[in-house]
Design an enzyme around this catalytic site. Sequence first.
Site, PDB file in Angstrom:
ATOM      1  N   CYS A   1     -58.214  17.390-101.603  1.00 36.85           N
ATOM      2  CA  CYS A   1     -57.361  16.881-100.516  1.00 36.85           C
ATOM      3  C   CYS A   1     -58.172  16.745 -99.224  1.00 36.85           C
ATOM      4  CB  CYS A   1     -56.194  17.820-100.262  1.00 36.85           C
ATOM      5  SG  CYS A   1     -55.300  18.250-101.756  1.00 36.85           S
TER       6      CYS A   1
ATOM      7  N   CYS B   1     -55.025  11.893-106.527  1.00 37.12           N
ATOM      8  CA  CYS B   1     -53.561  12.011-106.491  1.00 37.12           C
ATOM      9  C   CYS B   1     -52.865  10.752-105.993  1.00 37.12           C
ATOM     10  CB  CYS B   1     -53.159  13.181-105.600  1.00 37.12           C
ATOM     11  SG  CYS B   1     -53.783  12.956-103.917  1.00 37.12           S
TER      12      CYS B   1
END
Length: 252
Positions: A107, A38
């Site tokens: 993440c 990301c």
Amino acid sequence: MKSTTYSDKVLDHFRNPRNVGVLEGEDIAVGRVGNPVCGDLMEIYIKVEDNTIKDIKFKTFGCGSAIATASMITELAKGKSVEEAEKITRKDVAEELDGLPPIKMHCSNLAADALRAAIKNYKKKENQPEPAKTEFMKITGVDRFKDGGVYHKVVDINRLKDKRVIILDRGEDSVSRACSLQKISPRVIFITPNQRVAFNRNFEERLRKARVKILFESEVLEIIGTKTVEKIKIHDLNEDEVYELFADAIIL
Ligand code: FES
């Protein structure tokens, strides 16, 4: 866990993150990593005494899951020996948080990788620090895209309005340019092969205040596209990983 639900622990650590901030001083080691999925960033600061992590803080340009996992990993690592802390995995963190939605597992890499990078830098400091690099290696594609998004010097930065721009660390001029560009561009990423921007803490502060993303210990390997710049291939020197970022322009 369903793909979109968060546990109470995740929500708690997201809403009330522990150990947020930075540590300063000669004896502090920092781990900085970017998420290739990301593009988000994480920094973890550790203070080690008697081989034990006495203090730890984090800072992130990441999502809620990145905040929650960083908060949890700081709690897990604090008080542990360097060797024990080094073994903490993203799975350990996710389990302590009672799970993460599968689509957010990437993440949790940020926190675990940043902690390991901080420990690696601590160990490096303990031994002999490597001399800082002063130059980027040769980048493939510079000539090919010289009229399609590769700039050696931008006279009028308005040409880059609304573009995603990569800027290489060339000292103070490149720092000023990145700060000006961030005002008119959605994403400006500053890349340095070193652990400090242009070896200067003030430059780094200027970039942070301007909200420019910084990729430390990274080098551009290749510029990719058809007619114009579309992606940049980056080598993370710390992790020895290669990944790609979308970009419209690069200033060398
Ligand atoms: Fe980037 Fe979570 S989406 S760290």
